[in-house]
Motif scaffolding. Structure first.
Motif, PDB file in Angstrom:
ATOM      1  N   ARG A   1      -6.288   9.777   0.918  1.00  0.00           N
ATOM      2  CA  ARG A   1      -7.004   8.739   1.671  1.00  0.00           C
ATOM      3  C   ARG A   1      -8.073   8.099   0.792  1.00  0.00           C
ATOM      4  O   ARG A   1      -8.198   6.878   0.723  1.00  0.00           O
ATOM      5  CB  ARG A   1      -7.659   9.348   2.909  1.00  0.00           C
ATOM      6  N   ASP A   2      -8.837   8.957   0.101  1.00  0.00           N
ATOM      7  CA  ASP A   2      -9.927   8.438  -0.728  1.00  0.00           C
ATOM      8  C   ASP A   2      -9.405   7.659  -1.928  1.00  0.00           C
ATOM      9  O   ASP A   2     -10.133   6.867  -2.523  1.00  0.00           O
ATOM     10  CB  ASP A   2     -10.841   9.579  -1.181  1.00  0.00           C
ATOM     11  N   ALA A   3      -8.139   7.902  -2.284  1.00  0.00           N
ATOM     12  CA  ALA A   3      -7.543   7.141  -3.382  1.00  0.00           C
ATOM     13  C   ALA A   3      -6.968   5.807  -2.885  1.00  0.00           C
ATOM     14  O   ALA A   3      -6.447   5.026  -3.675  1.00  0.00           O
ATOM     15  CB  ALA A   3      -6.439   7.966  -4.042  1.00  0.00           C
ATOM     16  N   GLY A   4      -7.073   5.564  -1.585  1.00  0.00           N
ATOM     17  CA  GLY A   4      -6.610   4.289  -1.036  1.00  0.00           C
ATOM     18  C   GLY A   4      -5.177   4.314  -0.542  1.00  0.00           C
ATOM     19  O   GLY A   4      -4.593   3.270  -0.267  1.00  0.00           O
ATOM     20  N   PHE A   5      -4.591   5.506  -0.421  1.00  0.00           N
ATOM     21  CA  PHE A   5      -3.212   5.602   0.071  1.00  0.00           C
ATOM     22  C   PHE A   5      -3.214   5.775   1.595  1.00  0.00           C
ATOM     23  O   PHE A   5      -4.162   6.290   2.172  1.00  0.00           O
ATOM     24  CB  PHE A   5      -2.479   6.805  -0.543  1.00  0.00           C
ATOM     25  N   GLU A   6      -2.112   5.384   2.213  1.00  0.00           N
ATOM     26  CA  GLU A   6      -1.946   5.622   3.647  1.00  0.00           C
ATOM     27  C   GLU A   6      -1.168   6.926   3.818  1.00  0.00           C
ATOM     28  O   GLU A   6      -0.031   7.043   3.357  1.00  0.00           O
ATOM     29  CB  GLU A   6      -1.187   4.459   4.297  1.00  0.00           C
ATOM     30  N   VAL A   7      -1.788   7.890   4.461  1.00  0.00           N
ATOM     31  CA  VAL A   7      -1.189   9.212   4.608  1.00  0.00           C
ATOM     32  C   VAL A   7      -0.703   9.396   6.043  1.00  0.00           C
ATOM     33  O   VAL A   7      -1.457   9.194   6.987  1.00  0.00           O
ATOM     34  CB  VAL A   7      -2.236  10.310   4.304  1.00  0.00           C
ATOM     35  N   ILE A   8       0.550   9.762   6.187  1.00  0.00           N
ATOM     36  CA  ILE A   8       1.047  10.145   7.505  1.00  0.00           C
ATOM     37  C   ILE A   8       1.046  11.662   7.524  1.00  0.00           C
ATOM     38  O   ILE A   8       1.814  12.310   6.818  1.00  0.00           O
ATOM     39  CB  ILE A   8       2.450   9.572   7.785  1.00  0.00           C
TER      40      ILE A   8
ATOM     41  N   ASP B   1       2.444  -5.016   5.197  1.00  0.00           N
ATOM     42  CA  ASP B   1       1.981  -5.397   3.861  1.00  0.00           C
ATOM     43  C   ASP B   1       1.927  -6.917   3.684  1.00  0.00           C
ATOM     44  O   ASP B   1       1.632  -7.403   2.604  1.00  0.00           O
ATOM     45  CB  ASP B   1       2.898  -4.784   2.784  1.00  0.00           C
TER      46      ASP B   1
ATOM     47  N   ARG C   1       0.855  -1.181   0.000  1.00  0.00           N
ATOM     48  CA  ARG C   1       0.000   0.000   0.000  1.00  0.00           C
ATOM     49  C   ARG C   1       0.893   1.234   0.000  1.00  0.00           C
ATOM     50  O   ARG C   1       1.859   1.287   0.749  1.00  0.00           O
ATOM     51  CB  ARG C   1      -0.893  -0.017   1.242  1.00  0.00           C
ATOM     52  N   LEU C   2       0.571   2.178  -0.865  1.00  0.00           N
ATOM     53  CA  LEU C   2       1.391   3.383  -0.974  1.00  0.00           C
ATOM     54  C   LEU C   2       1.306   4.190   0.319  1.00  0.00           C
ATOM     55  O   LEU C   2       0.222   4.406   0.848  1.00  0.00           O
ATOM     56  CB  LEU C   2       0.877   4.221  -2.145  1.00  0.00           C
ATOM     57  N   ARG C   3       2.459   4.607   0.825  1.00  0.00           N
ATOM     58  CA  ARG C   3       2.485   5.450   2.031  1.00  0.00           C
ATOM     59  C   ARG C   3       3.065   6.814   1.672  1.00  0.00           C
ATOM     60  O   ARG C   3       4.094   6.904   1.009  1.00  0.00           O
ATOM     61  CB  ARG C   3       3.316   4.776   3.132  1.00  0.00           C
TER      62      ARG C   3
ATOM     63  N   SER D   1     -12.185   3.081   0.991  1.00  0.00           N
ATOM     64  CA  SER D   1     -11.096   3.222   0.026  1.00  0.00           C
ATOM     65  C   SER D   1      -9.881   2.383   0.397  1.00  0.00           C
ATOM     66  O   SER D   1      -9.015   2.142  -0.427  1.00  0.00           O
ATOM     67  CB  SER D   1     -10.674   4.689  -0.080  1.00  0.00           C
ATOM     68  N   GLY D   2      -9.800   1.947   1.662  1.00  0.00           N
ATOM     69  CA  GLY D   2      -8.579   1.270   2.115  1.00  0.00           C
ATOM     70  C   GLY D   2      -7.479   2.239   2.471  1.00  0.00           C
ATOM     71  O   GLY D   2      -6.419   1.851   2.945  1.00  0.00           O
ATOM     72  N   GLY D   3      -7.722   3.524   2.240  1.00  0.00           N
ATOM     73  CA  GLY D   3      -6.742   4.539   2.613  1.00  0.00           C
ATOM     74  C   GLY D   3      -6.898   4.944   4.068  1.00  0.00           C
ATOM     75  O   GLY D   3      -7.810   4.492   4.765  1.00  0.00           O
ATOM     76  N   ALA D   4      -5.994   5.802   4.518  1.00  0.00           N
ATOM     77  CA  ALA D   4      -6.055   6.219   5.920  1.00  0.00           C
ATOM     78  C   ALA D   4      -5.339   7.548   6.073  1.00  0.00           C
ATOM     79  O   ALA D   4      -4.443   7.874   5.291  1.00  0.00           O
ATOM     80  CB  ALA D   4      -5.402   5.179   6.816  1.00  0.00           C
ATOM     81  N   ILE D   5      -5.759   8.312   7.068  1.00  0.00           N
ATOM     82  CA  ILE D   5      -4.972   9.470   7.472  1.00  0.00           C
ATOM     83  C   ILE D   5      -4.467   9.176   8.875  1.00  0.00           C
ATOM     84  O   ILE D   5      -5.243   9.054   9.828  1.00  0.00           O
ATOM     85  CB  ILE D   5      -5.798  10.767   7.428  1.00  0.00           C
ATOM     86  N   LEU D   6      -3.152   8.987   8.979  1.00  0.00           N
ATOM     87  CA  LEU D   6      -2.548   8.651  10.253  1.00  0.00           C
ATOM     88  C   LEU D   6      -1.987   9.945  10.827  1.00  0.00           C
ATOM     89  O   LEU D   6      -1.006  10.479  10.320  1.00  0.00           O
ATOM     90  CB  LEU D   6      -1.453   7.598  10.043  1.00  0.00           C
TER      91      LEU D   6
ATOM     92  N   ALA E   1      -4.451  15.500   1.747  1.00  0.00           N
ATOM     93  CA  ALA E   1      -4.412  14.300   2.594  1.00  0.00           C
ATOM     94  C   ALA E   1      -5.701  13.505   2.429  1.00  0.00           C
ATOM     95  O   ALA E   1      -5.699  12.278   2.277  1.00  0.00           O
ATOM     96  CB  ALA E   1      -4.202  14.692   4.060  1.00  0.00           C
ATOM     97  N   ARG E   2      -6.810  14.225   2.429  1.00  0.00           N
ATOM     98  CA  ARG E   2      -8.110  13.580   2.289  1.00  0.00           C
ATOM     99  C   ARG E   2      -8.243  12.907   0.912  1.00  0.00           C
ATOM    100  O   ARG E   2      -8.737  11.778   0.799  1.00  0.00           O
ATOM    101  CB  ARG E   2      -9.187  14.655   2.503  1.00  0.00           C
TER     102      ARG E   2
ATOM    103  N   ARG F   1       7.193  -2.160   7.372  1.00  0.00           N
ATOM    104  CA  ARG F   1       6.358  -2.048   6.171  1.00  0.00           C
ATOM    105  C   ARG F   1       6.057  -3.436   5.602  1.00  0.00           C
ATOM    106  O   ARG F   1       4.920  -3.740   5.249  1.00  0.00           O
ATOM    107  CB  ARG F   1       7.116  -1.202   5.152  1.00  0.00           C
TER     108      ARG F   1
END
Lengths: 134, 313
Positions: free
Chosen positions: A30-37, B23, A5-7, B85-90, A26-27, B19
């Motif tokens: 997230r909606d594109a499926g990426f993990e955002v720090i 994954d 998963r792309l970070r 989406s499987g995405g996240a804001i950490l 960032a949002r 990671r």
């Protein structure tokens, strides 16, 4: 099942306090499926690079509206090189004059997005230009 | 091999291995095998509580407190993954940025990626990497939890439940769930109205437990994370609980539980992946789905047949 998963680290270097753009990006990520720090405001280049390393991100996306981009962005890239992390893609967005962009690209910033760019365009750029490192 | 570099304290290798674990790369398992003998030394603290209770800010202060004692500190901070989406804001790091360039602190953000217990399925393995790196203390911050996300209790040695004033009456406090799992209770944002009442209600709830002689009796502490008030007392309470665990023999029991859970979780994952992968591969899964649609078989019989064909029955 194994799945890369792309970070992405999203942050704001320097002193300006406007984080709306960074939050919208960032949002969208997230909606594109990426993990955002999301590291927030007032980051020093040192903090950005060491967070990017600890989080093992594929992309550092920095938002900058202060006008200090010609100093801060190359400083981030120099630190990445120093820490042997220049394989991470560095990208920036914000109020950056077109005339500054070639110099920034020469200094290691892979892409620069200026105001008015749609989030779709940026997400698409990430999808095609940034792949999770093997 | 990443594991050897991790043992040498290579931050990039450790980050990369985390990671790979998250994954679910096959190679990560081989690395973890090498690291496992080097784990079991870190003191693992869990912080849980509802969203907005100030957990990240408290973690930031706790990290500073342990750093004053020259201890190496790891943080695993978990935030929710979008089910869509499987995405996240950490975003837990925002509160901890001042430690970003301290070489004695390693902070890692994880998305829940579908896990429901307040952690991610990779949490224990990521903690083990930090343990093997030589971190003295590892702090796990759960996602903001409601009432029943209690996985932290088997992942950590000491669990602190962070509450804030104004979340409900004392009936909330006697329900089952996260209020049963605290070794330490923290009323954060203690400068707010109602903090004393919340602390009193928690204390009253705890007094109903009637602990046996020699058992641990959880205390309720008040903190203001944003100003650092009450942090020294909280660190002292962590140390007191750690000492209790060591002298009472509870530490060994906890370690056994944690080992058992890691083993059974891994067994469950691998069995499922092996069996499910095989029936998907050979077409059995497709046939089962057809049979279920036609009502010529049922899920229970189908599972029994699959198990009968595998080598475990």
């Amino acid at each position: 099942m194994a799945e890369r998963r792309l970070r992405i680290l999203v942050g704001k270097p320097g002193l300006d306090g406007h984080d709306r753009g960074a939050k919208i990006i960032a949002r969208a990520f997230r909606d594109a499926g990426f993990e955002v720090i999301y590291t927030g405001l007032h980051q020093t280049p040192e903090q950005i690079v060491s967070a990017a390393i600890q989080e093992d991100v594929d992309l550092i996306a920095l938002s900058i509206l202060s006008g200090a981009h010609n100093t801060l962005l190359p400083a981030v890239y120099e630190l990445m090189k120093e820490k042997k992390a220049e394989d991470i893609v560095l990208m920036a967005g914000g109020v950056i004059p077109e005339t500054d962009i070639p110099g920034l690209k020469a200094a290691g910033i892979r892409e620069v997005f200026t105001p008015g760019t749609s989030t779709e365009t940026i997400v698409e750029w990430v999808r095609t230009k940034v792949t999770p490192r093997a | 091999m990443l594991a050897e570099r991790v043992l040498d304290g290579d931050v990039r290798a450790a980050a990369r291995l985390m990671r790979d674990i998250d994954d679910r790369m096959k190679s990560a398992v081989d690395e973890l095998k090498v690291l496992y003998p080097h784990t079991g030394n870190a003191f693992i603290i869990g912080l849980t509580g509802p969203p907005g209770a100030g957990k990240s800010t408290l973690v930031d202060q706790i990290v500073a407190g342990f750093r004053k004692k020259d201890l190496l500190v790891g943080v695993v901070a978990i935030d929710p993954t979008s089910p869509f989406s499987g995405g996240a804001i950490l975003g837990d790091r925002i509160r901890m940025n001042r430690h970003a360039d301290d070489a004695g602190v390693f902070i890692r953000s994880l998305g829940t990626r579908g896990a429901l217990g307040g952690l991610s399925r990779s949490t224990t393995d990521v903690v083990n990497v930090m343990d093997a790196m030589g971190m003295d203390v590892v702090i796990i911050e759960t996602v903001g939890v409601g009432q029943d996300e209690v996985d932290i209790v088997s992942a950590a040695h000491t669990t602190a439940v962070v509450m804030v004033p104004g979340l409900g009456d004392d009936i909330q406090a006697i329900k089952a769930g996260i209020l049963e799992i605290g070794d330490i209770f923290v009323v954060n944002k203690a400068d707010r109205d109602g903090a004393d009442r919340t602390a009193r209600e928690l204390s009253a709830m705890l007094e109903m437990r009637h602990p046996e002689e020699g058992e641990w009796f959880p205390q309720v502490l008040k903190t203001e994370g944003s100003r650092g008030v009450g942090i020294d007392e909280l660190i002292a309470e962590f140390d007191r609980h750690h000492d209790f665990l060591k002298t009472s023999g509870h530490l060994q029991r906890l370690t056994e539980e944690r080992n058992a859970k890691l083993f059974t979780d891994t067994l469950r994952d691998q069995l499922f992946e092996a069996v499910f992968g095989a029936i998907k591969e050979d077409g059995t899964y497709r046939q089962i789905l057809d049979g279920l649609r036609e009502r010529t078989t049922d899920p229970y019989t189908a599972v029994e047949r699959v198990l009968a064909q595998s080598s475990f029955s």
